[in-house]
Design an enzyme around this catalytic site. Structure first.
Site, PDB file in Angstrom:
ATOM      1  N   GLY A  36       0.291  -0.092  -1.881  1.00 52.44           N
ATOM      2  CA  GLY A  36      -0.107   0.762  -0.778  1.00 52.44           C
ATOM      3  C   GLY A  36      -0.119   2.219  -1.194  1.00 52.44           C
ATOM      4  N   PRO A  37      -0.626   3.085  -0.338  1.00 46.77           N
ATOM      5  CA  PRO A  37      -0.702   4.513  -0.667  1.00 46.77           C
ATOM      6  C   PRO A  37       0.673   5.153  -0.718  1.00 46.77           C
ATOM      7  CG  PRO A  37      -1.401   4.106   1.590  1.00 46.77           C
ATOM      8  CD  PRO A  37      -1.225   2.772   0.961  1.00 46.77           C
ATOM      9  N   PRO A  38       0.773   6.351  -1.310  1.00 54.94           N
ATOM     10  CA  PRO A  38       2.073   7.032  -1.377  1.00 54.94           C
ATOM     11  C   PRO A  38       2.600   7.387   0.008  1.00 54.94           C
ATOM     12  CG  PRO A  38       0.508   8.003  -2.913  1.00 54.94           C
ATOM     13  CD  PRO A  38      -0.274   7.075  -2.046  1.00 54.94           C
ATOM     14  N   GLY A  39       3.923   7.412   0.110  1.00 60.94           N
ATOM     15  CA  GLY A  39       4.552   7.831   1.341  1.00 60.94           C
ATOM     16  C   GLY A  39       4.655   6.764   2.400  1.00 60.94           C
ATOM     17  N   GLY A  60       6.689   4.115   2.140  1.00 58.52           N
ATOM     18  CA  GLY A  60       8.030   3.530   2.150  1.00 58.52           C
ATOM     19  C   GLY A  60       8.241   2.401   1.170  1.00 58.52           C
ATOM     20  N   LYS A  61       7.484   2.351   0.080  1.00 56.68           N
ATOM     21  CA  LYS A  61       7.627   1.245  -0.864  1.00 56.68           C
ATOM     22  C   LYS A  61       8.970   1.309  -1.592  1.00 56.68           C
ATOM     23  CE  LYS A  61       3.882   2.343  -3.065  1.00 56.68           C
ATOM     24  NZ  LYS A  61       3.469   3.494  -2.229  1.00 56.68           N
ATOM     25  N   THR A  62       9.294   2.485  -2.128  1.00 60.46           N
ATOM     26  CA  THR A  62      10.536   2.622  -2.892  1.00 60.46           C
ATOM     27  C   THR A  62      11.762   2.502  -1.999  1.00 60.46           C
ATOM     28  OG1 THR A  62       9.369   4.062  -4.461  1.00 60.46           O
ATOM     29  CG2 THR A  62      11.781   4.087  -4.503  1.00 60.46           C
ATOM     30  N   SER A  96     -19.167   1.038  -2.948  1.00 57.47           N
ATOM     31  CA  SER A  96     -19.078   0.881  -1.494  1.00 57.47           C
ATOM     32  C   SER A  96     -19.836   1.951  -0.713  1.00 57.47           C
ATOM     33  CB  SER A  96     -17.606   0.882  -1.065  1.00 57.47           C
ATOM     34  OG  SER A  96     -17.011   2.111  -1.382  1.00 57.47           O
ATOM     35  N   LYS A 141      -9.517   1.760   4.590  1.00 52.94           N
ATOM     36  CA  LYS A 141     -10.691   2.470   5.108  1.00 52.94           C
ATOM     37  C   LYS A 141     -10.693   2.492   6.640  1.00 52.94           C
ATOM     38  CE  LYS A 141     -13.605   1.367   1.101  1.00 52.94           C
ATOM     39  NZ  LYS A 141     -14.770   0.622   0.598  1.00 52.94           N
TER      40      LYS A 141
END
Length: 847
Positions: A379-382, A384-386, A702, A745
C-alpha cells in the site's frame, strides 16, 4: 619442578650426603617406636638431606620435643596432599627413619627443619594420636638378588645421570665429581630417586621397592624419562632460537610471563576468558552441529596466541553461537478477543488484515506446531504498514524486529560474510535474531520493493530461502555456517509497489493490500490517534487545546492530499506547536482552533479542487494514475497548432505511455469521419499532448482512453465533463483493456471530488475489495469500447454529417442507452429499421 630447582636440589643433596658420609658418624640405632612426621608433596629417601617447611601445630610440637630428646622421627608421605589433619589411614605404610639436624624459625607460625634420611621403616602399629602420632616400626634392609646385575645397573645409572647433568648447565661442576664418589648401589639409587622429576606416587613406589635390582630398574626408568624430556626441551629451545620471528618471540615471552604469573599466584586473563567462554558454551545448550563447531573453535583458541588476529575472529564466532536464541521462545497469547481489542485500539479500519491475524492465532490455538505465515502489506506510504507489524507483535505477546530493506544491494547483508574476510559479520537476519533474544519474533522486512542488486549479488534472491516455509527451518548464514531454524518466525514484509518485487519472491508471500484512507477514515484516525498523540508530544492536554472536527476536515482537504496520514500528522503537530508557544509565553486560557486561523498557522491552502477549472476548455480530460504513494488524478491536455501533422508528447513520459498516445492518435485518425473530423486537420496541424506535472516521471498504458478523449475533445470542440475521470488501455481497434491499481485510483478520485468514474468492464471485480463507504456517491460506468467512453465523458455526442444531434446519456441496469431528444426523429428511425428488416426477410425467403 623447574630445571634450575632440580639442579640446585641435586647438587646440594649430594654435597650434604657425601659430606655427612665423610664425617665418619657411627651408625645410629633406630628405636622400635618413633613420632610420625607427615609430608604433603614429597618423599624422603635414605641418605637424603633435605630442608622441610612446617607450619601445622602438631608437627611443630613434634619437632620441638624430638630435638630435645634424640632427634629421631619417622617421615611418612600423605596419600592426599589436601588433607590438613591426616589420620593413620591417610598415610602410606612404609616411610623413612630420619634425624632432625637443624630447626630454624622462619616466622611466628612457620619453621624450617633440616632432616637426614637414615633407613626404610615399616609402620607396624600406631600407639599415639595426640598431641602427635607415634607408631611402632621395624627397619627394612635392602635385598640383593643379583649382585652382578646390580653392578651393571649402577653403571647405567651413572652414565644416564652424567647425561642429565650435561643437559643442565646450571649445575655446579662439582656435582658430577660428587656423583662419582658414591660407591654403594642403594645409596646411589636413593639419591637419584629423591632428585628425579616424578610424582609422589612414583617416588613412593621406589621407596617401597625393597629388592635392590627392581628398585634400580625403576629409578633408571624415571631417570631415562627425565633425560628424554631434557633432550626434547633442548631441541625445541634450539629450534625456537634458530627460527624465532617477531611474532614467535612475543609468544615465547608471553609464555614466560604466564609461567611467572603462575609462580606468583596471579591469574591469566586469557585463560580466564577461555574458561568463561567454555562455561557459556556448556550453559547455552546448543544444537549438536553448533556445539560441535563451538568446541572445535575452543580447542583452536587454546593453542593460539591471543595477539593473533585469528584469535579474535574465533572468539567472536563462539560468542555469536552462544548469543543466538537456539531454544528460547516466547509464549503466544491465544485470547482472540484481547487480540481484536488491541488491533482495533491501534488501527482504524484494515479489517482484512485484522481478520487474517485472528485466523492465524485461531489455527495456532488448535495446532501449536504450525509454521509462521509470511504476509506482505502492500500500500501507499502512511497507511500504517510498519506500525501494524508492531501492533501484531504486541497482540501476540511476541518480540518485534524490524529490518529496513530499502537500499540493500549486497547479498551478504542477508546471508552474512564468510569468516575469511576481515571484519566479517552475520547477516541482518541472524543479527536481528540475536537482538530480540527469541526464535519466534514478529519479523518485519520493511520496504522489500526498494531492494537493489549489483555485482555483489541480489539480496532479493537471498530472501527466497528466508521466506520459504519449506526451507527456512534450516537457514544457513555464511558467517555462522550452522543451520538456524526460522520457521517459528512470523514474517511480515511491506511494500509500496508490488511490481518492483521479483516474481519468485512475491510468490512466497500472501499479499494483503492496504488502500489509502478516505476523508471520513482520516477524520476518525485523527480524532482517535493523531490528535491525542500530538497533544502529548507537545506538552498539551485537552483542557488547553481543542481542535474540532471541522478544523480537521479543513486540514485534510486543503493542506494534505495523500493516501496515508503522515502529512496529516505533521500538520496537526504544527497546530499543536503553535498553541504550545502561547502557553510557554504565559497564557493560561484554553484555546479552541477555528478554521479561519489555519491560514495564519499553516499558511495558505495548498490544495483545492481544480477539476472544473482545468476541464473548462476543450482538449482536457481527467485520468487516474497509480503511484508508489497511492492513487492520483492526471489532467491530460491536448492542443493543436499549424504544422505538418506531427505529434509531440511532453511531461516526462515513459515508453509505454508514449506508445499509448500513438495508439490513441492512430485510432482517432482512423475514425475521423465518424467524428466529423476533416483529414486536412491532421495534415495542416501539429498536435501536442502534455501531462502535468512535467517534472514527475510517468509511465503505463492506463492513460490511453484519457488521451483519446482529450484528442477527440480538441478536434471536435466538445468539452469533457468536469466531474468525470477515466482509466483504461486503448487498442487500435478501439477496445478498452483492463489496468491495475483500481482501488488506489478510485480512492484518489473520491478525494478529488469525482462523481463519475469510467472503468474497463474487466475491472469491475476489483471494486469488491473497496469498502462500500469509500465509493458511496460515485457513479461507475463499465466499458469495453472507446465509443462508450466518449458517450459517458463528453458533454454531447460527436458531431455527425449534416445537422448535429443532441443526445442525453443515461444509465439503466448498468447499460448505456441513447435517448433521442426529438420524438419525430425517433419515430422516423424506428420506421426505417422496420423497412430494412422486411427487405432482409424477403431476400432470405427468395433464396
Amino acid at each position: 619442578m623447574s630445571e634450575k630447582k632440580l639442579a640446585r636440589e641435586l647438587g646440594s643433596n649430594l654435597e650434604r650426603a657425601l659430606a655427612k658420609a665423610g664425617d665418619g658418624d657411627e651408625m645410629m640405632v633406630i628405636p622400635d617406636e618413633l613420632p610420625i612426621l607427615t609430608l604433603r608433596n614429597t618423599v624422603l629417601f635414605p641418605g637424603s638431606i633435605v630442608p622441610l617447611g612446617i607450619g601445622r601445630p602438631k608437627t611443630v610440637r613434634l619437632v620441638e620435643e624430638s630435638i630435645k630428646e634424640n632427634g629421631l622421627v619417622a617421615v611418612v608421605a600423605q596419600r592426599d596432599a589436601d588433607v590438613d589433619d591426616p589420620t593413620p589411614g591417610d598415610l602410606y605404610e612404609l616411610g623413612c627413619a630420619a634425624r632432625l639436624i637443624k630447626l630454624v624459625k622462619a616466622s611466628k607460625d612457620n619453621f624450617s627443619v633440616v632432616v637426614q634420611g637414615l633407613s626404610r621403616v615399616q609402620l607396624l602399629e600406631y600407639t599415639q594420636s595426640l598431641p602427635y602420632m607415634k607408631a611402632k616400626l621395624a627397619a627394612v634392609d635392602d635385598e640383593v638378588s643379583s649382585p652382578v646385575e646390580a653392578e651393571a645397573l649402577t653403571m647405567s645409572l651413572r652414565k644416564t645421570a652424567r647425561e642429565v647433568l650435561r643437559l643442565i648447565p646450571e649445575l655446579p661442576p662439582s656435582a658430577a665429581e660428587l656423583l662419582e664418589r658414591v660407591d654403594d648401589a642403594g645409596v646411589l639409587s636413593d639419591l637419584i630417586a629423591s632428585n628425579v622429576e616424578a610424582t609422589v606416587e612414583e617416588k613412593q613406589s621406589v621407596l617401597e621397592t625393597v629388592e635392590l635390582v627392581a628398585r634400580m630398574r625403576r629409578v633408571l626408568e624415571l631417570l631415562s624419562r627425565q633425560l628424554e624430556v631434557l633432550k626434547l626441551s633442548n631441541k625445541i629451545s634450539s629450534q625456537v632460537k634458530g627460527e624465532m620471528s617477531k611474532t614467535q618471540r612475543e609468544y615465547y615471552l608471553r609464555q614466560q610471563l604466564k609461567a611467572i604469573k603462575e609462580e606468583l599466584g596471579e591469574s591469566d586473563d586469557a585463560e580466564d576468558e577461555l574458561a568463561d567462554l567454555e562455561a557459556r558454551v556448556n550453559e547455552s545448550e546448543l544444537p549438536e552441529d553448533a556445539d560441535k563447531a563451538a568446541r572445535k573453535e575452543l580447542r583452536r583458541l587454546r593453542n593460539m596466541n591471543p595477539s593473533q588476529a585469528e584469535y579474535t575472529v574465533a572468539r567472536t564466532y563462539v560468542e555469536w553461537l552462544c548469543d543466538l536464541p537456539w531454544n528460547t521462545t516466547s509464549v503466544d497469547k491465544i485470547d482472540l478477543k484481547e487480540v481484536r481489542d488491541i488491533l482495533d485500539a491501534d488501527h482504524y479500519g484494515l479489517d482484512k488484515v485484522k481478520k487474517r491475524i485472528v485466523e492465524f492465532l485461531a489455527v495456532r490455538k488448535l495446532k501449536s506446531d504450525m509454521k509462521g505465515p509470511i504476509l506482505c502489506f502492500a500500500g501507499p506510504p502512511g497507511t500504517g504498514k510498519t506500525s501494524l507489524g508492531n501492533s501484531i507483535a504486541r497482540a501476540m505477546g511476541r518480540e518485534f524486529v524490524r529490518v529496513a530493506m530499502g537500499g540493500v544491494r549486497d547479498e551478504a547483508e542477508i546471508r552474512g560474510h564468510r569468516r575469511t574476510y576481515v571484519g566479517s559479520m552475520p547477516g541482518r537476519i541472524v543479527q536481528s535474531m540475536k537482538k530480540c533474544g527469541t526464535k519466534n519474533p514478529v519479523f518485519l522486512l520493511d520496504e522489500v520493493d526498494k531492494l537493489a542488486s549489483d555485482f555483489r549479488g541480489d539480496p532479493a534472491a537471498a530472501l527466497l530461502e528466508v521466506l520459504d516455509p519449506e526451507q527456512n527451518h534450516s537457514f544457513s548464514d555464511h558467517y555462522i555456517d550452522v543451520s538456524f531454524d526460522l520457521s517459528k518466525c512470523f514474517f511480515i514484509a511491506t511494500a509500496n509497489m508490488l511490481d518492483q518485487i521479483p516474481a519468485p519472491l512475491r510468490d512466497r508471500m500472501e499479499i494483503l493490500d492496504l488502500p489509502g484512507y478516505t476523508q471520513e477514515e482520516k477524520l476518525e484516525i485523527a480524532r482517535g490517534h493523531l490528535l491525542p498523540k500530538a497533544l502529548d508530544e507537545n506538552g498539551l492536554t485537552e483542557s488547553k487545546c481543542s481542535i474540532q472536527d471541522k478544523v480537521i476536515k479543513s486540514i485534510i482537504s486543503s493542506y494534505t492530499r495523500e493516501a496515508g496520514v503522515r502529512n496529516l500528522k505533521r500538520e496537526i503537530s504544527s497546530v499543536c506547536r503553535n498553541v504550545a508557544v502561547g502557553f510557554a509565553e504565559g497564557k493560561s486560557k484554553k484555546r479552541t482552533i477555528a478554521v479561519k486561523e489555519l491560514d495564519d498557522i499553516l499558511g495558505p491552502e495548498k490544495f483545492f479542487n481544480e477539476m472544473a477549472q482545468r476541464t473548462d476548455v476543450t482538449g482536457v480530460a481527467t485520468g487516474l494514475a497509480w503511484t508508489a504513494v497511492g492513487g492520483d488524478i492526471l489532467f491530460i491536455e491536448a492542443t493543436k497548432m499549424p504544422g505538418k501533422g506531427a505529434l509531440s508528447l511532453t511531461g516526462k513520459l515513459g515508453d509505454v505511455m508514449k506508445e499509448s498516445a500513438q495508439a490513441a492518435m492512430s485510432y482517432v485518425r482512423a475514425k475521423a469521419k465518424d467524428f466529423n473530423i476533416e483529414d486536412s486537420v491532421f495534415k495542416e496541424n501539429d498536435i501536442h499532448i502534455h501531462v502535468p506535472a512535467g517534472a514527475i516521471p510517468k509511465d503505463g498504458p492506463s492513460a490511453g482512453v484519457t488521451m483519446c478523449a482529450a484528442i477527440i475533445s480538441l478536434l471536435t470542440g466538445v468539452k469533457v465533463r468536469a466531474d468525470v475521470a477515466m482509466t483504461g488501455e486503448i487498442t487500435l481497434r478501439g477496445n478498452v483493456l483492463a489496468v491495475g491499481g483500481i482501488k488506489e485510483k478510485v480512492l484518489a478520485a473520491k478525494r478529488a471530488g469525482v462523481k463519475k468514474i469510467i472503468l474497463p468492464i474487466r475491472c469491475k471485480k476489483d471494486l469488491v475489495e473497496i469498502p462500500k463507504a469509500n465509493i458511496r456517491g460515485i457513479d461507475f460506468v463499465f466499458v469495453d469500447k472507446i465509443d462508450q467512453v466518449l458517450k459517458a465523458a463528453l458533454i454531447q455526442g460527436p458531431k455527425g454529417k449534416g445537422k448535429a444531434k443532441k443526445k442525453a446519456i443515461s444509465k439503466k441496469n448498468g447499460a448505456l442507452k441513447v435517448a433521442p431528444v426529438k420524438k419525430k426523429a425517433a419515430k422516423k428511425k424506428a420506421s426505417t429499421k422496420k423497412k430494412v428488416a422486411k427487405k432482409k426477410v424477403t431476400r432470405r425467403s427468395r433464396a
